[in-house]
Design an enzyme around this catalytic site. Structure first.
Site, PDB file in Angstrom:
ATOM      1  N   ASP A 107       1.730   1.308  -6.791  1.00 36.87           N
ATOM      2  CA  ASP A 107       2.207  -0.036  -7.107  1.00 36.87           C
ATOM      3  C   ASP A 107       1.527  -1.013  -6.160  1.00 36.87           C
ATOM      4  O   ASP A 107       0.908  -0.617  -5.169  1.00 36.87           O
ATOM      5  CB  ASP A 107       3.730  -0.118  -6.970  1.00 36.87           C
ATOM      6  N   TYR A 167       0.174  -8.555  -7.156  1.00 38.09           N
ATOM      7  CA  TYR A 167      -0.909  -8.496  -8.135  1.00 38.09           C
ATOM      8  C   TYR A 167      -0.715  -9.527  -9.245  1.00 38.09           C
ATOM      9  O   TYR A 167      -1.666  -9.949  -9.882  1.00 38.09           O
ATOM     10  CB  TYR A 167      -0.962  -7.112  -8.791  1.00 38.09           C
ATOM     11  N   CYS A 215       3.254  -0.222 -11.535  1.00 38.31           N
ATOM     12  CA  CYS A 215       3.005  -1.666 -11.491  1.00 38.31           C
ATOM     13  C   CYS A 215       2.868  -2.165 -12.925  1.00 38.31           C
ATOM     14  O   CYS A 215       1.945  -1.756 -13.643  1.00 38.31           O
ATOM     15  CB  CYS A 215       1.720  -1.943 -10.709  1.00 38.31           C
ATOM     16  N   ASN A 216       3.799  -3.015 -13.352  1.00 33.41           N
ATOM     17  CA  ASN A 216       3.752  -3.529 -14.719  1.00 33.41           C
ATOM     18  C   ASN A 216       2.509  -4.367 -14.970  1.00 33.41           C
ATOM     19  O   ASN A 216       1.966  -4.364 -16.073  1.00 33.41           O
ATOM     20  CB  ASN A 216       5.002  -4.361 -15.001  1.00 33.41           C
ATOM     21  N   CYS A 242       9.075  -5.622 -14.079  1.00 30.82           N
ATOM     22  CA  CYS A 242       8.408  -5.484 -12.781  1.00 30.82           C
ATOM     23  C   CYS A 242       9.255  -4.527 -11.957  1.00 30.82           C
ATOM     24  O   CYS A 242      10.485  -4.654 -11.931  1.00 30.82           O
ATOM     25  CB  CYS A 242       8.295  -6.843 -12.094  1.00 30.82           C
TER      26      CYS A 242
END
Length: 272
Positions: free
Chosen positions: A16, A48, A79-80, A191
């Site tokens: 992530d 991000y 990590c979406n 998220c």
């Protein structure tokens, strides 16, 4: 990159942008307590969600390469933002090793649980701008109305440990007002940082809404994939997760305890 053959004793690799993916680590531990876990948090470059797609794709390749050096049997993109914009980069870098992204798992679960076909999604600016959740949900059921809202301040608030702070409640109230009048019965936490703010989010919404935690969704999907591939660990107990970070923030120990409800094990600093 040289690829390897996975075995049941190979670790599960998770990455992530920061500490949010620890919610996935917890969910994996709850679902499969015998599994070894390698976790990489890119704490030097978080968040991000405000970066350009090109930068996110570059980071995705580098993060995956770090995990691949530890010979995992599966890689979970916790990590979406990467799931939305760079899953193909992760898959290419991982080669024959399977990859699961939190976004698809969360979208699938939302489609299963909504009763009135009105679904809300909250996520980073990059995730929401990509429309990836809405696309994934409507691909499964075109009759579902998806309302998305970017909540960029939620990640820094979570990373500061501001889970019950007055500022968090004020910001949540402003963001979540976007769902007023849309009659959503399901909200996707798009998220992996957001579950730590779940209490504030549910209180702010003031109504009975099903919360989709993509961390829990991805844990169930991972178990099924490993079971089908006969790659579930045969060990009795797993050691604490092997933690890799690109920077060791002063608050990392506090944040680890907040997300994991356990003391911080040894942490390895890696260069990116």
């Amino acid at each position: 990159m040289q690829h390897h053959k996975a075995t049941p004793e190979s670790p599960i690799g998770i990455f992530d942008s920061g500490v949010g993916g620890l919610t996935v680590v917890r969910a994996i531990q709850a679902e499969m307590p015998a599994e070894r876990i390698i976790y990489f948090g890119d704490t030097a470059r978080v968040p991000y969600g405000t970066k350009s797609p090109a930068t996110i794709r570059k980071y995705a390749h580098e993060d995956t390469a770090i995990l691949m050096s530890h010979l995992p049997k599966i890689i979970i993109v916790a990590c979406n933002t990467v799931s939305a914009l760079a899953l193909d980069v992760v898959e290419k870098t991982a080669g024959s090793i399977p990859v699961i992204g939190v976004l698809k798992a969360g979208a699938d679960l939302a489609v299963q649980v909504t009763r009135n076909k009105h679904v809300g999604v909250i996520g980073t600016q990059a995730t929401v701008s990509s429309n990836a959740y809405a696309d994934a949900i409507t691909l499964l059921d075109a009759n579902i109305e998806v309302v998305s809202k970017a909540c960029p301040l939620f990640v820094p608030l979570a990373e500061e440990g501001f889970t019950e702070h007055a500022a968090t409640r004020l910001i949540a109230s402003d963001y979540l007002a976007a769902f007023d009048g849309h009659d959503i019965d399901t909200l996707v936490l798009g998220c992996t940082h957001y579950p730590i703010l779940r209490h504030v989010i549910t209180e702010t919404l003031h109504r009975d809404i099903r919360i989709i935690d993509s961390a829990e969704a991805v844990a169930g999907r991972t178990r099924k994939l490993l079971a089908d591939a006969k790659l579930l660990s045969t060990e009795k107990h797993a050691p604490p997760p092997h933690l890799l970070v690109s920077d060791l923030p002063q608050k990392f120990s506090m944040l680890y305890k907040l997300f994991m409800e356990s003391d911080l094990p040894d942490v390895e600093l890696v260069e990116v």
